[in-house]
Write a protein that holds these residues in place. Structure first.
Motif, mmCIF file in Angstrom:
data_model
loop_
_atom_site.group_PDB
_atom_site.id
_atom_site.type_symbol
_atom_site.label_atom_id
_atom_site.label_comp_id
_atom_site.label_asym_id
_atom_site.label_seq_id
_atom_site.Cartn_x
_atom_site.Cartn_y
_atom_site.Cartn_z
ATOM 1 N N ASP A 210 0.838 -1.194 0.000
ATOM 2 C CA ASP A 210 0.000 0.000 0.000
ATOM 3 C C ASP A 210 0.874 1.245 0.000
ATOM 4 N N ILE A 211 0.499 2.223 -0.813
ATOM 5 C CA ILE A 211 1.215 3.486 -0.884
ATOM 6 C C ILE A 211 0.248 4.549 -1.378
ATOM 7 N N VAL A 212 0.411 5.770 -0.903
ATOM 8 C CA VAL A 212 -0.365 6.903 -1.410
ATOM 9 C C VAL A 212 0.635 7.953 -1.879
ATOM 10 N N VAL A 213 0.433 8.458 -3.079
ATOM 11 C CA VAL A 213 1.372 9.393 -3.692
ATOM 12 C C VAL A 213 0.629 10.631 -4.184
ATOM 13 N N THR A 214 1.382 11.678 -4.441
ATOM 14 C CA THR A 214 0.824 12.872 -5.073
ATOM 15 C C THR A 214 1.097 12.790 -6.572
ATOM 16 N N LEU A 215 0.064 13.067 -7.376
ATOM 17 C CA LEU A 215 0.193 13.019 -8.842
ATOM 18 C C LEU A 215 -0.571 14.187 -9.445
ATOM 19 N N TRP A 216 -0.612 14.205 -10.742
ATOM 20 C CA TRP A 216 -1.358 15.246 -11.455
ATOM 21 C C TRP A 216 -1.694 14.732 -12.851
#
Length: 308
Positions: A210-216
């Motif tokens: 599990d991982i949460v990242v910032t994207l666009w």
């Protein structure tokens, strides 16, 4: 047509812009200006300095698009590659950079526009609907919204994996999303670089962690990696925005032909996706010019639109 010059120089904060003015080159018909780093030519020609963040591949891709177009029109093109948006906006305001071909002035880089906007000229938006996101891999269960991250910090190691500290996205996540969804007691925003964030994302996916990242979006990684954007019911990540060509003050007066071509430029989601995929994935570093050549060969209507 003279061969272009590419400077892979990384400017630091507090640009010494006085020493960065580029000597104009052109024919005897060229009328030079002290307003910025370029020159003007009634018949086309002169030097245009494009600044961009290579890790933000919308800027990378469009910089090479404009290199192709402008060189075909008799201009010389120089690049200023930077690692942080602050010096880039300062460079525009001080005239060390002529054009940032893919700025995010409405939301993501709004703080820089508040500081430097009076000395920056907006040539128009080439893409509408760009968004900032937080995302998780598709296999992550029970997390469909940023709000769902509450109480689940142990699954994600108590961190949101972000990008550069000075990026507008970083500020939005730290100053808006985290407090809005009351995540500050559970999560830390880990900043480093876009490359490092993508490496961590790839490693987590390979291990099904599990991982949460910032994207666009638009960004090639949002399509290439098996991820889904988290819903943002509170609107903490900001409204969709346009990607703009931003220029130093007076640029359209000095180089009206270039300004007009940039105002003509626009891409759909499909057109942009094909461009970025060619530049970043199919060709890659060291072959960006070849990628754009191939793109225009496959999409002559885009080139015709730019040239009016």
């Amino acid at each position: 047509m003279q061969k272009h010059t590419t400077r892979a120089a990384r400017l630091v904060a507090g640009l010494a812009v006085a020493g960065l003015a580029v000597t104009a080159c052109g024919s005897d018909e060229t009328a030079t200006t002290d307003a910025g780093s370029g020159s003007t030519d009634v018949a086309g020609g002169g030097t245009v300095t494009l600044g961009f963040l290579p890790s933000w591949t919308d800027g990378l891709s469009t910089a090479y698009v404009w290199q192709h177009v402008l060189e075909d029109q008799g201009y010389d093109v120089e690049f200023e590659e930077l690692g942080d948006p602050g010096p880039l906006y300062q460079g525009l305001a001080d005239g060390a950079v002529d054009v940032y071909p893919s700025g995010w002035p409405e939301v993501t880089h709004a703080q820089y526009m508040e500081t430097y906007g009076e000395d920056i000229e907006d040539l128009g938006a080439w893409y509408d609907g760009a968004v900032l996101t937080m995302a998780v891999p598709d296999y992550v269960e029970g997390v469909d919204s940023i709000a769902d991250l509450q109480g689940q910090a142990d699954r994600f190691g108590g961190r949101v994996v972000g990008i550069e500290p000075g990026a507008g996205l970083t500020g939005v996540v730290q100053d808006s999303a985290i407090p809005t969804y009351e995540l500050g007691d559970e999560y830390t925003l880990q900043t480093s670089s876009t490359t490092a964030m993508l490496a961590e994302l790839q490693s987590a996916i390979d291990s099904q962690e599990d991982i949460v990242v910032t994207l666009w979006r638009p960004f090639w990684a949002s399509s290439e990696f098996p991820v889904r954007d988290l819903e943002d019911p509170e609107g903490a990540m900001g409204d969709p925005e346009g990607l703009h060509e931003l220029a130093r003050a007076g640029f359209s007066d000095d180089m009206p032909e270039v300004a007009e071509m940039m105002a003509n430029f626009s891409l759909t989601d499909e057109q942009y996706g094909e461009l970025e995929n060619m530049v970043v994935n199919e060709y890659g570093e060291g072959q960006y010019e070849e990628a754009v050549d191939a793109y225009f060969e496959a999409n002559p209507d885009v080139l015709e639109q730019i040239q009016g």
